[in-house]
Design a protein around this motif. Structure first.
Motif, PDB file in Angstrom:
ATOM      1  N   SER A 143      40.852  37.162  36.890  1.00  0.00           N
ATOM      2  CA  SER A 143      40.007  35.988  37.092  1.00  0.00           C
ATOM      3  C   SER A 143      39.284  36.086  38.420  1.00  0.00           C
ATOM      4  O   SER A 143      39.696  36.833  39.309  1.00  0.00           O
ATOM      5  CB  SER A 143      40.841  34.692  37.059  1.00  0.00           C
ATOM      6  OG  SER A 143      41.773  34.666  38.138  1.00  0.00           O
ATOM      7  N   THR A 186      28.776  34.496  35.780  1.00  0.00           N
ATOM      8  CA  THR A 186      29.721  35.465  35.192  1.00  0.00           C
ATOM      9  C   THR A 186      29.405  36.897  35.605  1.00  0.00           C
ATOM     10  O   THR A 186      29.221  37.798  34.789  1.00  0.00           O
ATOM     11  CB  THR A 186      29.747  35.357  33.645  1.00  0.00           C
ATOM     12  OG1 THR A 186      28.428  35.657  33.136  1.00  0.00           O
ATOM     13  CG2 THR A 186      30.177  33.982  33.201  1.00  0.00           C
ATOM     14  N   ALA A 238      31.987  34.301  40.209  1.00  0.00           N
ATOM     15  CA  ALA A 238      32.212  33.490  39.010  1.00  0.00           C
ATOM     16  C   ALA A 238      30.917  32.893  38.469  1.00  0.00           C
ATOM     17  O   ALA A 238      30.689  32.862  37.260  1.00  0.00           O
ATOM     18  CB  ALA A 238      33.217  32.381  39.312  1.00  0.00           C
ATOM     19  N   THR A 239      30.056  32.404  39.376  1.00  0.00           N
ATOM     20  CA  THR A 239      28.802  31.787  38.945  1.00  0.00           C
ATOM     21  C   THR A 239      27.887  32.847  38.348  1.00  0.00           C
ATOM     22  O   THR A 239      27.611  33.873  38.974  1.00  0.00           O
ATOM     23  CB  THR A 239      28.101  31.118  40.135  1.00  0.00           C
ATOM     24  OG1 THR A 239      28.980  30.142  40.707  1.00  0.00           O
ATOM     25  CG2 THR A 239      26.815  30.450  39.680  1.00  0.00           C
ATOM     26  N   THR A 273      34.078  39.065  34.879  1.00  0.00           N
ATOM     27  CA  THR A 273      34.829  38.271  33.903  1.00  0.00           C
ATOM     28  C   THR A 273      36.221  38.863  33.762  1.00  0.00           C
ATOM     29  O   THR A 273      36.565  39.863  34.404  1.00  0.00           O
ATOM     30  CB  THR A 273      34.130  38.288  32.535  1.00  0.00           C
ATOM     31  OG1 THR A 273      34.265  39.592  31.952  1.00  0.00           O
ATOM     32  CG2 THR A 273      32.655  37.916  32.652  1.00  0.00           C
ATOM     33  N   THR A 309      36.951  33.290  41.235  1.00  0.00           N
ATOM     34  CA  THR A 309      36.602  31.898  41.508  1.00  0.00           C
ATOM     35  C   THR A 309      35.330  31.834  42.330  1.00  0.00           C
ATOM     36  O   THR A 309      34.906  32.826  42.931  1.00  0.00           O
ATOM     37  CB  THR A 309      37.725  31.176  42.271  1.00  0.00           C
ATOM     38  OG1 THR A 309      37.736  31.632  43.632  1.00  0.00           O
ATOM     39  CG2 THR A 309      39.081  31.422  41.635  1.00  0.00           C
ATOM     40  N   THR A 310      34.738  30.646  42.387  1.00  0.00           N
ATOM     41  CA  THR A 310      33.522  30.461  43.185  1.00  0.00           C
ATOM     42  C   THR A 310      33.799  30.594  44.672  1.00  0.00           C
ATOM     43  O   THR A 310      32.886  30.809  45.461  1.00  0.00           O
ATOM     44  CB  THR A 310      32.907  29.083  42.909  1.00  0.00           C
ATOM     45  OG1 THR A 310      33.885  28.067  43.189  1.00  0.00           O
ATOM     46  CG2 THR A 310      32.462  28.962  41.451  1.00  0.00           C
ATOM     47  N   THR A 347      36.322  42.587  33.063  1.00  0.00           N
ATOM     48  CA  THR A 347      35.842  43.560  34.046  1.00  0.00           C
ATOM     49  C   THR A 347      36.974  44.485  34.497  1.00  0.00           C
ATOM     50  O   THR A 347      38.109  44.052  34.708  1.00  0.00           O
ATOM     51  CB  THR A 347      35.251  42.837  35.268  1.00  0.00           C
ATOM     52  OG1 THR A 347      34.212  41.964  34.838  1.00  0.00           O
ATOM     53  CG2 THR A 347      34.672  43.835  36.253  1.00  0.00           C
TER      54      THR A 347
END
Length: 213
Positions: free
Chosen positions: A125, A190, A187-188, A193, A127-128, A196
């Protein structure tokens, strides 16, 4: 005529302080050493050992002092005085060493990181806020150049990022732009992902000055 050399080294360890000054002269000129030169600059070490750039210093010029700083905020710099046979000097992130190299021209200075590339590392994962979590642990804490190699494959477009981890065996780190200080949002849009896959190549940036003996 010889070139003067002087300096000051100060170490504080808790309540203990140790301060030393030193001064002297480099070797005088001779038929084989007609000038007094030095090399200074900055570069990036990778896992494959590379020589420190001695600039215009000749291959037979006697080397004196090496002052070298590990500019990283995570990850150690390894230094060899014998062309890579031994790596006895390990400089932690943010620290400086002053090393007396020795006048023997065979003392070839090399640097490297201590961590081999980690390949086929899946991303769990992002994150922004720049946090990236991997499917498996990053074995050694450090600073890495991160290249995506699978879905979405950004490697062909030249997208590279820096990721830093601060503990051995961590599964999460912080992603930065190539300046190493601006946190990157993957994250913004994508950019990365959960599909990846990346390769991590360890890097250590350093600054140095090398004098003649």
């Amino acid at each position: 005529m010889p070139t003067s050399i002087n300096g000051n080294v100060r170490l504080t360890y808790g309540n203990h302080n140790h301060n030393e000054t030193f001064e002297g002269d480099s070797s005088g000129y001779s038929r084989t050493n007609t000038t007094s030169q030095y090399a200074a600059g900055g570069a990036r070490a990778v896992y494959a050992a590379t020589s420190i750039d001695t600039g215009t210093m000749g291959s037979t010029d006697p080397q004196g002092f090496l002052m070298i700083k590990n500019v990283n905020t995570s990850g150690s710099l390894f230094v060899s005085l014998d062309g890579g046979t031994n790596w006895d000097i390990k400089i932690p992130a943010g620290f400086v060493n002053l090393i007396s190299v020795g006048a023997d021209p065979s003392n070839i200075l090399k640097v490297k990181t201590g961590v081999a590339s980690q390949t086929s590392l899946g991303v769990a994962s992002v994150t922004t806020a720049g946090v990236i979590t991997f499917d498996a642990a990053v074995t050694t804490a450090g600073t890495y150049l991160m290249t995506a190699t699978a879905s979405p494959d950004r490697s062909s477009s030249g997208d590279l990022y820096i990721v830093k981890t601060t503990a051995d065996g961590a599964t999460a780190g912080i992603v930065y732009d190539l300046d190493g200080s601006t946190i990157k949002d993957l994250a913004t849009g994508t950019v990365f992902t959960a599909s990846t896959v990346v390769t991590l190549d360890s890097i250590v940036d350093y600054r140095f000055t090398l004098t003649e003996a």
